[in-house]
Motif scaffolding. Structure first.
Motif, short mmCIF file in Angstrom:
data_model
loop_
_atom_site.label_atom_id
_atom_site.label_comp_id
_atom_site.label_asym_id
_atom_site.label_seq_id
_atom_site.Cartn_x
_atom_site.Cartn_y
_atom_site.Cartn_z
N LEU A 1 -0.46 9.86 9.00
CA LEU A 1 0.83 8.66 7.73
C LEU A 1 1.20 7.54 9.22
CD1 LEU A 1 2.18 11.02 5.84
CD2 LEU A 1 0.23 9.56 5.27
N GLU A 2 1.33 8.02 10.02
CA GLU A 2 2.02 6.30 11.17
C GLU A 2 0.59 5.96 11.47
OE1 GLU A 2 5.35 9.32 13.53
OE2 GLU A 2 3.71 9.29 14.13
N GLY A 3 -0.83 6.52 11.18
CA GLY A 3 -1.91 5.72 11.75
C GLY A 3 -1.89 4.83 10.80
N MET A 4 -2.09 5.28 9.60
CA MET A 4 -2.56 4.29 8.36
C MET A 4 -1.29 3.46 8.18
SD MET A 4 -3.18 7.01 5.66
CE MET A 4 -4.62 6.02 4.15
N THR A 5 0.02 3.76 8.71
CA THR A 5 0.74 2.62 8.49
C THR A 5 1.22 1.51 9.41
OG1 THR A 5 2.46 4.20 7.74
CG2 THR A 5 4.35 2.27 8.70
N ASP A 6 0.49 2.65 10.98
CA ASP A 6 0.75 0.62 11.78
C ASP A 6 -0.71 0.25 11.61
OD1 ASP A 6 2.44 1.56 13.53
OD2 ASP A 6 0.68 2.64 15.04
N PHE A 7 -1.75 0.60 11.03
CA PHE A 7 -2.65 -0.39 10.42
C PHE A 7 -2.59 -0.81 9.75
CE2 PHE A 7 -6.23 -1.93 7.63
CZ PHE A 7 -7.51 -3.01 8.66
N PHE A 8 -2.25 -0.82 8.17
CA PHE A 8 -1.78 -1.73 6.86
C PHE A 8 -0.88 -2.98 8.42
CE2 PHE A 8 -3.04 2.30 4.55
CZ PHE A 8 -3.78 1.46 3.93
N HIS A 9 0.13 -2.34 9.04
CA HIS A 9 1.52 -3.11 9.05
C HIS A 9 0.57 -4.04 10.09
CE1 HIS A 9 5.33 -0.57 8.62
NE2 HIS A 9 5.03 -1.26 8.01
N SER A 10 -0.68 -3.78 11.07
CA SER A 10 -1.41 -4.55 11.76
C SER A 10 -2.12 -6.23 10.97
CB SER A 10 -2.65 -4.43 12.13
OG SER A 10 -3.26 -3.69 11.93
N ILE A 11 -2.50 -5.34 9.70
CA ILE A 11 -3.07 -6.61 9.14
C ILE A 11 -1.88 -7.66 8.12
CG2 ILE A 11 -5.41 -5.56 9.01
CD1 ILE A 11 -4.71 -5.12 6.04
N GLN A 12 -0.12 -7.29 8.62
CA GLN A 12 0.93 -7.57 7.57
C GLN A 12 0.93 -7.39 6.72
OE1 GLN A 12 2.85 -9.94 10.10
NE2 GLN A 12 0.88 -8.77 11.54
N ALA A 13 0.35 -6.23 6.18
CA ALA A 13 0.51 -5.48 4.69
C ALA A 13 1.93 -4.68 4.43
CB ALA A 13 -0.38 -4.60 4.41
N ASP A 14 2.82 -4.69 3.34
CA ASP A 14 3.51 -3.88 3.61
C ASP A 14 3.12 -2.41 2.91
OD1 ASP A 14 5.53 -5.35 3.60
OD2 ASP A 14 5.50 -6.12 1.56
N VAL A 15 4.01 -1.19 3.62
CA VAL A 15 3.43 0.51 3.34
C VAL A 15 4.98 1.01 2.71
CG1 VAL A 15 2.37 2.36 3.81
CG2 VAL A 15 2.17 0.19 5.08
N GLY A 16 4.49 1.63 1.61
CA GLY A 16 5.54 3.01 1.39
C GLY A 16 5.21 4.28 1.13
N ILE A 17 5.72 5.41 0.59
CA ILE A 17 5.16 6.84 0.75
C ILE A 17 5.28 7.14 -1.15
CG2 ILE A 17 5.60 9.43 1.71
CD1 ILE A 17 7.46 7.79 4.04
N TYR A 18 4.55 7.40 -1.78
CA TYR A 18 4.67 8.31 -2.83
C TYR A 18 4.26 9.79 -2.82
CZ TYR A 18 2.95 10.42 -7.38
OH TYR A 18 2.68 11.48 -8.36
N TRP B 1 1.60 -1.13 -0.19
CA TRP B 1 -0.08 -0.09 0.03
C TRP B 1 0.97 1.69 0.06
CZ3 TRP B 1 -5.43 0.05 0.66
CH2 TRP B 1 -6.44 -1.43 0.49
N TRP B 2 0.98 2.00 -1.65
CA TRP B 2 1.53 3.05 -1.07
C TRP B 2 0.52 4.53 -0.11
CZ3 TRP B 2 6.82 3.05 -2.43
CH2 TRP B 2 6.82 2.44 -2.72
N LEU B 3 1.62 5.23 0.47
CA LEU B 3 0.50 6.35 0.99
C LEU B 3 0.75 6.87 0.33
CD1 LEU B 3 1.27 5.81 4.94
CD2 LEU B 3 -0.61 4.55 3.29
N ASP B 4 -0.21 8.05 -0.94
CA ASP B 4 -0.03 9.49 -1.98
C ASP B 4 -0.22 10.31 -0.66
OD1 ASP B 4 -0.65 11.19 -3.51
OD2 ASP B 4 -1.67 10.43 -4.90
N VAL B 5 1.36 11.13 -0.73
CA VAL B 5 0.93 12.41 0.22
C VAL B 5 1.48 13.52 -0.48
CG1 VAL B 5 2.40 14.02 2.32
CG2 VAL B 5 2.34 11.29 1.86
#
Length: 278
Positions: free
Chosen positions: A194-211, A173-177
């Protein structure tokens, strides 16, 4: 002045005209059509993917892409891309490439505060589920880090479970900023979203990046310390105008000190193309 040719001269003239006609016909057959455009990859096609979202609804999408990134939202963080299902089907035709997922997603991000259509008033999301909040307790009408964190967590939850994504944990999941969305003048609160979004995605074992771009990221978020969960996330950098420019941007600084640039983007013929840096 014209004169009539006879005998050998007449035959020679006819052969000359025939040879010229053959050359012209071959030229028409062998020459490439004037309307054919060179590939935007310029020899790097095997490293190029595409990203699409609501602006490409009902358009003929590129073919032969190495990988694809599909936008989940309809331009705002609280909306759904109306073409999401069709674009995911297109993305599944990607050929694949080492170092990049064949299909990834990106989501719009924002920090509208109480001016938005919804703003959290507690640490519960969804109702009845208490979220661990590293910034403390969110209480109305707070627009600081605690409630900003919950807003980001909630929007990521909605993206995963309310937009039609079948297996959200399977995607990067890329976070479009971008400055085009609503943001607070409080960069700490923006970072908390953005930290809240990242924590949620990590909680479901998904990877995260920043755009983003370096300038937009600096304006919205600013420097990120190594205590933030954003610090080591990969960067996808926008801003190039050509494939060669996108390739060169792989050497640019990442958006966060502990990350690295894994993707860069350029625009060609009305579509976004993405260059893999890994």
């Amino acid at each position: 002045m014209h004169r009539r040719l006879t005998g050998t001269a007449h035959v020679s003239a006819r052969l000359t005209r025939l040879m010229c006609l053959i050359v012209v016909v071959l030229g028409l057959v062998l020459a490439p059509p004037a309307s054919a455009a060179a590939s935007p990859g310029g020899g790097t096609q095997s490293l190029l993917g595409n990203d699409v979202s609501w602006p490409q609804c009902n358009k003929t999408l590129p073919s032969g892409q190495a990988f694809a990134i599909v936008g989940v939202n309809n331009g705002l963080a609280n909306t759904t891309n109306p073409c999401l299902a069709q674009q995911l089907e297109w993305a599944a035709t990607s050929k694949g490439i080492a170092g990049q997922p064949r299909v990834a997603l990106y989501v719009n991000t924002a920090n509208p505060g109480t001016a938005g259509t919804w703003w959290p008033v507690s640490n519960e999301y969804p109702a009845g589920t208490v979220v661990h909040n590293p910034y403390g307790t969110c209480k109305a009408p707070d627009v600081g880090e605690a409630c900003a964190y919950m807003y980001g967590y909630a929007k990521a939850y909605d993206d995963a479970y309310s937009r039609g994504i079948g297996t959200p944990s399977a995607y990067l999941w890329w976070l479009d900023v971008e400055t085009g969305n609503s943001w607070s003048s409080n960069r700490n609160a923006n970072r908390a979203v953005l930290e809240g979004m990242t924590d949620f995605f990590h909680s479901i074992q998904a990877d995260v990046g920043i755009y983003s771009t370096g300038s937009q990221w600096g304006q919205i978020v600013g420097p990120v310390s190594n205590s933030s969960n954003l610090y080591s996330l990969p960067s996808w950098l926008a801003g190039a105008r050509t494939a060669s420019g996108a390739k060169a941007n792989c050497a640019n600084a990442p958006l966060t000190g502990g990350g690295r640039v894994t993707l860069t983007q350029f625009v060609s013929r009305g579509f976004d193309y993405d260059y893999s840096c890994v």
